[in-house]
Design a protein around this motif. Structure first.
Motif, PDB file in Angstrom:
ATOM      1  N   GLN A 124       0.845  -1.187   0.000  1.00 52.74           N
ATOM      2  CA  GLN A 124       0.000   0.000   0.000  1.00 52.74           C
ATOM      3  C   GLN A 124       0.886   1.245   0.000  1.00 52.74           C
ATOM      4  N   VAL A 125       0.672   2.111  -0.969  1.00 55.05           N
ATOM      5  CA  VAL A 125       1.448   3.340  -1.071  1.00 55.05           C
ATOM      6  C   VAL A 125       0.888   4.356  -0.084  1.00 55.05           C
ATOM      7  N   ARG A 126       1.797   4.995   0.635  1.00 47.43           N
ATOM      8  CA  ARG A 126       1.347   5.956   1.632  1.00 47.43           C
ATOM      9  C   ARG A 126       2.359   7.096   1.744  1.00 47.43           C
ATOM     10  N   LEU A 127       1.834   8.315   1.880  1.00 42.83           N
ATOM     11  CA  LEU A 127       2.641   9.504   2.129  1.00 42.83           C
ATOM     12  C   LEU A 127       2.073  10.192   3.357  1.00 42.83           C
ATOM     13  N   VAL A 128       2.938  10.516   4.302  1.00 41.65           N
ATOM     14  CA  VAL A 128       2.498  11.150   5.539  1.00 41.65           C
ATOM     15  C   VAL A 128       3.290  12.437   5.742  1.00 41.65           C
ATOM     16  N   GLU A 129       2.569  13.566   5.710  1.00 40.90           N
ATOM     17  CA  GLU A 129       3.189  14.859   5.933  1.00 40.90           C
ATOM     18  C   GLU A 129       3.145  15.213   7.414  1.00 40.90           C
ATOM     19  N   SER A 130       4.115  16.013   7.827  1.00 36.37           N
ATOM     20  CA  SER A 130       4.144  16.506   9.200  1.00 36.37           C
ATOM     21  C   SER A 130       4.946  17.797   9.232  1.00 36.37           C
ATOM     22  N   SER A 158       7.944  17.716   6.592  1.00 34.20           N
ATOM     23  CA  SER A 158       8.476  16.414   6.206  1.00 34.20           C
ATOM     24  C   SER A 158       7.375  15.589   5.564  1.00 34.20           C
ATOM     25  N   CYS A 159       7.769  14.722   4.677  1.00 37.54           N
ATOM     26  CA  CYS A 159       6.828  13.804   4.029  1.00 37.54           C
ATOM     27  C   CYS A 159       7.537  12.464   3.889  1.00 37.54           C
ATOM     28  N   THR A 160       7.041  11.475   4.607  1.00 37.83           N
ATOM     29  CA  THR A 160       7.649  10.148   4.605  1.00 37.83           C
ATOM     30  C   THR A 160       6.816   9.194   3.777  1.00 37.83           C
ATOM     31  N   ALA A 161       7.489   8.458   2.898  1.00 35.92           N
ATOM     32  CA  ALA A 161       6.805   7.581   1.960  1.00 35.92           C
ATOM     33  C   ALA A 161       7.006   6.118   2.327  1.00 35.92           C
ATOM     34  N   SER A 162       6.028   5.324   1.969  1.00 32.66           N
ATOM     35  CA  SER A 162       6.136   3.879   2.112  1.00 32.66           C
ATOM     36  C   SER A 162       5.350   3.224   1.001  1.00 32.66           C
ATOM     37  N   GLY A 163       5.688   1.963   0.714  1.00 31.90           N
ATOM     38  CA  GLY A 163       4.947   1.203  -0.274  1.00 31.90           C
ATOM     39  C   GLY A 163       5.417   1.373  -1.699  1.00 31.90           C
ATOM     40  N   ARG A 164       6.493   2.112  -1.878  1.00 28.81           N
ATOM     41  CA  ARG A 164       7.012   2.346  -3.220  1.00 28.81           C
ATOM     42  C   ARG A 164       8.511   2.601  -3.120  1.00 28.81           C
ATOM     43  N   THR A 165       9.235   2.341  -4.206  1.00 22.26           N
ATOM     44  CA  THR A 165      10.673   2.605  -4.222  1.00 22.26           C
ATOM     45  C   THR A 165      10.885   4.105  -4.351  1.00 22.26           C
ATOM     46  N   PHE A 166      10.997   4.741  -3.206  1.00 22.08           N
ATOM     47  CA  PHE A 166      11.008   6.200  -3.119  1.00 22.08           C
ATOM     48  C   PHE A 166      12.088   6.821  -3.992  1.00 22.08           C
ATOM     49  N   SER A 167      13.273   6.207  -4.019  1.00 13.57           N
ATOM     50  CA  SER A 167      14.438   6.845  -4.626  1.00 13.57           C
ATOM     51  C   SER A 167      14.341   7.033  -6.132  1.00 13.57           C
ATOM     52  N   ILE A 168      13.408   6.404  -6.801  1.00 18.57           N
ATOM     53  CA  ILE A 168      13.339   6.527  -8.258  1.00 18.57           C
ATOM     54  C   ILE A 168      12.236   7.478  -8.719  1.00 18.57           C
ATOM     55  N   TYR A 169      11.600   8.139  -7.784  1.00 24.26           N
ATOM     56  CA  TYR A 169      10.511   9.058  -8.119  1.00 24.26           C
ATOM     57  C   TYR A 169      10.883  10.497  -7.805  1.00 24.26           C
ATOM     58  N   THR A 216       0.868  11.568  -8.215  1.00 24.97           N
ATOM     59  CA  THR A 216      -0.071  10.563  -7.710  1.00 24.97           C
ATOM     60  C   THR A 216       0.143  10.313  -6.229  1.00 24.97           C
ATOM     61  N   ASP A 217      -0.832   9.617  -5.647  1.00 33.66           N
ATOM     62  CA  ASP A 217      -0.728   9.136  -4.268  1.00 33.66           C
ATOM     63  C   ASP A 217      -0.420  10.267  -3.294  1.00 33.66           C
ATOM     64  N   TRP A 218      -1.309  11.202  -3.220  1.00 36.73           N
ATOM     65  CA  TRP A 218      -1.143  12.376  -2.386  1.00 36.73           C
ATOM     66  C   TRP A 218      -1.260  12.020  -0.912  1.00 36.73           C
ATOM     67  N   GLY A 219      -0.518  12.780  -0.080  1.00 39.88           N
ATOM     68  CA  GLY A 219      -0.661  12.645   1.353  1.00 39.88           C
ATOM     69  C   GLY A 219      -1.925  13.340   1.833  1.00 39.88           C
ATOM     70  N   GLN A 220      -2.148  13.282   3.137  1.00 40.20           N
ATOM     71  CA  GLN A 220      -3.370  13.853   3.712  1.00 40.20           C
ATOM     72  C   GLN A 220      -3.248  15.355   3.949  1.00 40.20           C
ATOM     73  N   GLY A 221      -2.035  15.868   3.890  1.00 36.48           N
ATOM     74  CA  GLY A 221      -1.817  17.296   4.055  1.00 36.48           C
ATOM     75  C   GLY A 221      -1.477  17.697   5.472  1.00 36.48           C
ATOM     76  N   THR A 222      -0.782  18.831   5.591  1.00 33.67           N
ATOM     77  CA  THR A 222      -0.467  19.410   6.895  1.00 33.67           C
ATOM     78  C   THR A 222      -0.732  20.908   6.814  1.00 33.67           C
ATOM     79  N   GLN A 223      -1.404  21.433   7.825  1.00 32.83           N
ATOM     80  CA  GLN A 223      -1.823  22.839   7.814  1.00 32.83           C
ATOM     81  C   GLN A 223      -0.671  23.741   8.233  1.00 32.83           C
ATOM     82  N   VAL A 224      -0.462  24.785   7.445  1.00 38.28           N
ATOM     83  CA  VAL A 224       0.487  25.841   7.781  1.00 38.28           C
ATOM     84  C   VAL A 224      -0.295  27.145   7.853  1.00 38.28           C
TER      85      VAL A 224
END
Length: 125
Positions: free
Chosen positions: A1-7, A21-32, A113-121
């Motif tokens: 499952q691809v996931r992006l989490v902003e903070s 910060s935005c941490t990714a999982s579920g995909r080979t981050f380094s090639i995107y 693609t695969d947007w995170g949920q967002g973080t409020q500034v």
């Protein structure tokens, strides 16, 4: 499952700094390529920054150029957005997203693609 989490968002005063910060999982981050976008109340989503898959190239709109810096750590699968000299007009929800595989510095949000949920500034004057 691809996931992006902003903070890292928050309430700051004009002139202050924040680092998102935005941490990714579920995909080979380094090639995107990775991008940051924002949406202010009543406005359309706006491109903020992009870094290519290698980390060598970046792109910013004029509205943030010289104040914001995007970077990435492929060991931690994380992309960062350092925001300095913040202005009230930077107030928005900030989102990260995956760009093109082995991609460059595209600014068109439809290429992401695969947007995170967002973080409020929120920047107060």
């Amino acid at each position: 499952q691809v996931r992006l989490v902003e903070s890292g968002g928050g309430l700051v005063q004009a002139g202050d700094s924040l680092r998102l910060s935005c941490t990714a999982s579920g995909r080979t981050f380094s090639i995107y390529a990775m991008g940051w976008f924002r949406r202010a109340p009543g406005k359309e989503r706006e491109f903020v920054a992009v870094i290519d898959w290698s980390g060598r190239r970046t792109n910013y709109p004029d509205s943030v150029k010289g104040r914001f810096t995007i970077s990435r750590d492929n060991v931690k699968n994380t992309v960062y957005l350092q925001m300095d000299s913040l202005k009230p007009e930077d107030t928005a929800v900030y989102y990260c997203a995956f760009g093109l595989q082995f991609g460059g510095i595209a600014t068109d949000s439809s290429l992401y693609t695969d947007w995170g949920q967002g973080t409020q500034v929120t920047v107060s004057s």
